[in-house]
Design an enzyme around this catalytic site. Structure first.
Site, PDB file in Angstrom:
ATOM      1  N   ARG A   1      -6.246  38.390 -73.714  1.00 56.61           N
ATOM      2  CA  ARG A   1      -7.603  38.318 -73.168  1.00 56.61           C
ATOM      3  C   ARG A   1      -8.590  38.297 -74.336  1.00 56.61           C
ATOM      4  NH1 ARG A   1      -7.203  40.340 -67.541  1.00 56.61           N
ATOM      5  NH2 ARG A   1      -7.418  38.357 -66.530  1.00 56.61           N
TER       6      ARG A   1
ATOM      7  N   GLN B   1     -10.023  32.095 -73.389  1.00 58.02           N
ATOM      8  CA  GLN B   1     -10.682  32.180 -72.074  1.00 58.02           C
ATOM      9  C   GLN B   1     -10.519  30.917 -71.236  1.00 58.02           C
ATOM     10  OE1 GLN B   1     -14.679  33.547 -72.744  1.00 58.02           O
ATOM     11  NE2 GLN B   1     -14.148  35.633 -72.190  1.00 58.02           N
TER      12      GLN B   1
ATOM     13  N   ASP C   1      -7.280  30.942 -69.344  1.00 53.57           N
ATOM     14  CA  ASP C   1      -6.960  32.181 -68.644  1.00 53.57           C
ATOM     15  C   ASP C   1      -6.811  31.960 -67.136  1.00 53.57           C
ATOM     16  OD1 ASP C   1      -6.774  34.709 -67.650  1.00 53.57           O
ATOM     17  OD2 ASP C   1      -8.460  35.523 -68.782  1.00 53.57           O
TER      18      ASP C   1
ATOM     19  N   SER D   1      -7.495  34.927 -64.699  1.00 54.01           N
ATOM     20  CA  SER D   1      -8.906  35.131 -64.355  1.00 54.01           C
ATOM     21  C   SER D   1      -9.394  34.086 -63.363  1.00 54.01           C
ATOM     22  CB  SER D   1      -9.788  35.063 -65.607  1.00 54.01           C
ATOM     23  OG  SER D   1      -9.589  36.205 -66.385  1.00 54.01           O
TER      24      SER D   1
ATOM     25  N   TYR E   1      -7.636  46.192 -69.976  1.00 51.71           N
ATOM     26  CA  TYR E   1      -7.008  46.649 -68.733  1.00 51.71           C
ATOM     27  C   TYR E   1      -7.130  48.164 -68.603  1.00 51.71           C
ATOM     28  CZ  TYR E   1      -4.702  42.096 -68.413  1.00 51.71           C
ATOM     29  OH  TYR E   1      -4.438  40.763 -68.301  1.00 51.71           O
TER      30      TYR E   1
END
Ligand code: NAD
Length: 387
Positions: free
Chosen positions: A122, A127, A130, A133, A227
């Site tokens: 992450r 991104q 990802d 997500s 997390y």
């Protein structure tokens, strides 16, 4: 390099790993793309749409598997599919190493290089790749619509000739990617929203979306990589006590709490469900990993003590078109990262490659995947043991 896109076979899986738009982009970067016939149908992408994007459509799945350099899918490959891959080929999917032990072992034994999208780091550089997500965001949005659809109430406050209707009260538990999207969606529909997360770092994000953040006298549970860390049973018991009153006051509870590789924490017990008003709705987005609610039945909507508990699994798949489009962009970006010159060149010094490559050259090469496989094999508390 030949990229093969296969049809998903898991029941209820409507997504496809590449959509025609993304395929066209790969073709211009020098990749040859072949799609299995019918692969995009459930997501409303016809074979003709792929053909128009310049892609070959192959009816023979075996041929596709055995001639592709990289096979793309959403769900992990089946064992029988792994057997058909050629040695040295690669695959990208949500490999789910925590539960797909046999598939991971087979991929290693077959000499396949397998990438798991769940294991992408992450970090800002990753991104655009990802997929966790992008899919969580769809789930958070849809969870609110599912709840609104079932609730016998308006979400917004309405002033009508027949009197004033108060706004619905929505409680979101877990304010990660899915939770934040649920908060934003419920706010857009006019509900009064409160949210809670064990990571106090999300407080400002929650507030910026127009929701209030529940603050309890509990220690923050920040883990690694953004997390939450796994919480003790003592912590969870205290948390449930503190949440009881807020759950009872809510018309809708959306639960999204998760700890990577572990059973979802139990946040809403059966007595807490009993304490809710008749007709209230819980949507448990953690249904697949054990559920945040004690009475959730994965894949079902059940009525318990007058409340609806929705345990729909694979929620992103219910929005298959956009889910596939976003997934395809994530996968395309990863593929271009791994094969920038049109050929797979693995640099294990690179954090992205190292983190998400699970098997390579006959070995399971990923320590995190091994940990997830071990954690899944270890005994975990069942719902009943939690109280
Ligand atoms: P997730 O799906 O693992 O968990 C969902 C949420 O549940 C998390 O916010 C977690 O803190 C929360 N949770 C766990 N136990 C709980 C409990 N007992 N009670 C209440 N909440 C509990 O997480 P996710 O949504 O995939 O991501 C978490 C965070 O990672 C994001 O909010 C973000 O900060 C970070 N992130 C960073 C990037 C990036 O930098 N590229 C990308 C995505 C996410």
């Amino acid at each position: 390099m030949k990229i093969g896109v296969i049809s998903e076979t898991l029941q209820g899986e409507r997504r496809v790993a590449l959509v025609p738009d993304a395929v066209a982009k790969l073709a211009t970067s020098g990749f040859e793309v072949v799609v299995e016939a019918g692969a995009g149908e459930q997501a409303d992408f016809t074979d003709d749409a792929y053909r128009e994007a310049g892609v070959a459509v192959e009816a023979d799945r075996r041929a596709l598997l055995s001639t592709s350099d990289v096979v793309l899918s959403v769900q992990p490959l089946r064992l029988e599919d792994v057997e058909r891959l050629r040695v040295g080929a690669a695959t990208i999917s949500f490999l789910q190493p925590a539960t797909q032990y046999a598939v991971v072992e087979a991929l290693a034994a077959q000499g396949i290089t397998a990438f798991s999208l769940e294991l992408l780091p992450r970090i800002s550089r990753a991104q655009s790749m990802d997929a966790l997500s992008s899919q969580a965001s769809l789930a958070g949005y849809k969870a609110v619509l599912m709840a609104a659809n079932r609730l016998g109430k308006f979400f917004p406050m309405l002033t009508t000739a027949a009197g004033t209707i108060p706004p619905a009260r929505v409680l979101v538990l877990g304010a990660g990617v899915a939770g934040l999207q649920a908060i934003a969606t419920a706010r857009r529909l006019g509900a009064v929203v409160e949210a809670y997360d064990v990571r106090s770092a999300v407080k400002e994000e929650v507030k910026s979306l127009g929701a209030s953040f529940l603050e309890f006298e509990l220690e923050t549970q920040e883990g690694q990589g953004g997390y939450a860390r796994e919480q003790s049973e003592e912590f969870l018991t205290k948390q449930r006590e503190l949440l009881t009153e807020r759950v009872a006051a809510a018309d809708v509870v959306i639960t999204t709490a998760a700890i990577p590789g572990r059973r979802a924490p139990l946040l809403v017990t059966a007595p807490m469900v009993k304490g809710m008003r008749r007709g209230s709705v819980i949507v448990d987005l953690a249904a697949e990993t054990g559920g945040n609610c004690e009475v959730t039945r994965p894949g079902q909507v059940v009525e318990v003590d007058g409340a609806w508990v929705d345990g729909t699994t694979n929620v992103p798949s219910t929005m298959a078109l956009h889910a596939s489009q976003l997934y395809a962009r994530n996968v395309t970006n990863l593929l271009r990262h791994l094969a920038s010159a049109g050929e797979l060149k693995l640099d294990f010094e690179d954090e992205i490659t190292r983190s998400c490559c699970v098997t390579h050259a006959g070995q399971v090469v990923n320590e995190r995947a091994r940990q997830l496989m071990r954690a899944a094999a270890a005994p975990q508390p069942t719902k009943g043991e939690a109280h």
